[in-house]
Design an enzyme around this catalytic site. Structure first.
Site, PDB file in Angstrom:
ATOM      1  N   CYS A 113     -10.607 -55.606   0.602  1.00  0.00           N
ATOM      2  CA  CYS A 113      -9.770 -54.522   1.119  1.00  0.00           C
ATOM      3  C   CYS A 113      -8.282 -54.846   0.961  1.00  0.00           C
ATOM      4  O   CYS A 113      -7.457 -53.943   0.802  1.00  0.00           O
ATOM      5  CB  CYS A 113     -10.110 -54.224   2.575  1.00  0.00           C
ATOM      6  SG  CYS A 113      -9.932 -55.638   3.689  1.00  0.00           S
ATOM      7  N   HIS A 431      -9.137 -56.102   8.649  1.00  0.00           N
ATOM      8  CA  HIS A 431      -9.335 -55.083   7.611  1.00  0.00           C
ATOM      9  C   HIS A 431      -7.994 -54.469   7.213  1.00  0.00           C
ATOM     10  O   HIS A 431      -7.174 -54.138   8.076  1.00  0.00           O
ATOM     11  CB  HIS A 431     -10.269 -53.999   8.149  1.00  0.00           C
ATOM     12  CG  HIS A 431     -10.661 -52.977   7.128  1.00  0.00           C
ATOM     13  ND1 HIS A 431     -11.167 -53.298   5.884  1.00  0.00           N
ATOM     14  CD2 HIS A 431     -10.604 -51.610   7.173  1.00  0.00           C
ATOM     15  CE1 HIS A 431     -11.413 -52.184   5.202  1.00  0.00           C
ATOM     16  NE2 HIS A 431     -11.080 -51.153   5.962  1.00  0.00           N
TER      17      HIS A 431
END
Length: 483
Positions: A113, A431
């Site tokens: 990510c 994330h």
């Protein structure tokens, strides 16, 4: 790497390579490219049951030439009737991408990510994509290493894929080339790829593109990255103890927003970031002494990148820690007071034009040449264009003031166009997500392969202070005027 054949419906795909150093999800992304079946719909039969995304290849025992069976339904584009209304699903994929109003998402290949969010932010810069399109498809200069050349080509090709597709794209080739160029992004723990720092990925990719696009084979792109993203700083380095003083100039590709208990807003953090203390040997004292370094901006880019310095190394626990403090940032950023006197003098005229155009829109009479106005009273105007007549970027530097007719000039005022956020309490986990403003003015949240529309008023709520997504990198686009 072992090669297998994959049976899907009536088709048989032979000699499909499996990189056993990567999770099975990457293999599923390969099959997605071949069959059009999204990874989440794929059911692949292996010894012991179905192949899981995070399974360990060593325990599966795939053999060379083995035949695998895959089940799953591919995404289909409905064929339009010969006559009648044309629906978006009936259009070619490139036209669908235009109709949707935003580019495709990127599959997460296993803690990637950080890479996906970086790519989505940089992909939003049309001038960078234009420079990459001019990059030679083959050949490189002797000054450029092969891995940098391949990473630049992979970046260009991936940006093209994002523009042509509405379905998520698997950035497998880019990721493999990135890891070859920068091995730190290939670190593994317990057989899985580790989360990496998005700012490091951003910086390394920017450096590579800077080196590649200024190569002799890319004469049209000479200094393209520097003019788009480069910030020229001039610094006064002073030692109070010895009285020594000298000046330094340097080019950087981002401004740092330092966070402390005194910083509540981006502007305050930027001012802190332009001041620092360093210890070095003093020639007059003959020993180490403390010097104060005070910098100001002496040249502005078309795209201003700001990094929130949220991560630091905690000595007592020997690990990287995160500052969760809330730091507000604006949709419109004015950096005039951070500039040198020389640059301010160049910005005065464009800023006056900006005010006059705003006044005209409001029905007010523009001031004459003898009128006076303070720069901190500037009204913000959204320009209609961001390039000169040749479609090339324009930058104001200390060495040159734009002088050609109808040239676009910078004003020192910027609009927010992309935010890269981090959710979690450690740089080694959590994330990363990209929030990007489209040409239409709408905002899209790129959460890996899932683009989600967002409201502009929610973008500035990513300022921190909790466990929600918080801004780590902001990218601003210059407001320009024609003179």
């Amino acid at each position: 790497m072992p090669t297998v054949s994959v049976k899907w419906q009536k088709e048989l795909f032979r000699a499909v390579e499996i990189d056993t150093s990567q999770p099975p999800l990457v293999f599923k992304c390969q099959l997605y490219d071949l069959t059009g079946v999204p990874p989440e719909r794929q059911k692949i039969m292996v010894k012991g049951g179905l192949l899981k995304d995070d399974a360990d290849w060593s325990t599966i025992g795939v053999k060379e030439g083995q035949k695998l069976m895959m089940m799953g339904t591919a995404d289909e584009i409905v064929i339009a009737p010969e006559k009648g209304p044309v629906f978006m699903e009936d259009l070619p994929e490139e036209e669908q991408a235009i109709a949707v109003g935003h580019s495709a998402g990127l599959f997460n290949l296993g803690n990637t990510c950080y890479m996906n969010s970086t790519l989505q932010c940089l992909h939003s810069v049309p001038e960078l994509k234009s420079a990459l399109l001019k990059y030679p498809y083959s050949g490189r200069s002797n000054e450029l290493d092969q891995s940098s050349h391949l990473l630049t080509v992979a970046t260009r090709d991936l940006f093209g894929e994002l523009d042509r597709n509405v379905k998520p794209v698997a950035p497998m080739h880019f990721w493999m080339v990135l890891r070859k160029k920068y091995p730190q992004f290939g670190q593994q723990h317990n057989g899985a790829f580790m989360q990496q720092d998005a700012e490091e990925c951003w910086t390394q990719l920017m450096y590579t593109l800077f080196q590649s696009l200024k190569s002799p084979e890319s004469r049209e792109n000479a200094e393209a990255v520097k003019s788009l993203f480069g910030i020229e700083l001039v610094s006064r380095v002073h030692c109070a103890e010895s009285g020594e003083e000298n000046s330094e100039t340097e080019s950087v590709y981002s401004l740092k927003c330092h966070i402390s208990h005194e910083v509540n807003h981006l502007h305050e953090g930027l001012k802190h970031g332009l001041k620092s203390e360093l210890e070095k040997v003093s020639p007059s004292l003959g020993r180490s002494a403390v010097y104060l370094k005070e910098s100001c901006i002496n040249g502005l880019p078309r795209y201003l990148t700001v990094q929130f310095v949220r991560f630091f190394w905690k000595r007592e626990s020997n690990q990287k820690a995160k500052i969760l403090r809330k730091v507000d940032y604006p949709l419109e950023l004015d950096v005039f007071d951070l500039c040198s006197d020389e640059l301010r003098s160049q910005l005065h005229s464009p800023r006056q034009i900006l005010r006059d155009e705003e006044n005209t829109k409001l029905g007010l009479k523009a001031k004459d040449k003898n009128g006076s106005s303070k720069d901190n009273d500037v009204k913000i105007l959204k320009p209609e264009g961001f390039s000169n007549e040749n479609g090339e970027p324009s930058a104001v530097t200390s060495q040159e003031a734009a002088s050609s007719d109808k040239q676009m000039h910078l004003t020192g005022i910027y609009d927010l166009m992309a935010v890269l956020t981090h959710k979690g309490r450690s740089a080694d986990s959590g994330h990363y997500v990209a929030w990007v403003k489209q040409e239409s003015g709408k905002w899209i949240q790129y959460d890996d392969d899932n683009p989600i529309p967002q409201r502009e008023e929610d973008i500035t709520k990513l300022s921190g202070g909790g466990d929600w997504h918080m801004a780590y990198i902001c990218m601003y686009k210059a407001r320009v005027v024609s003179i």
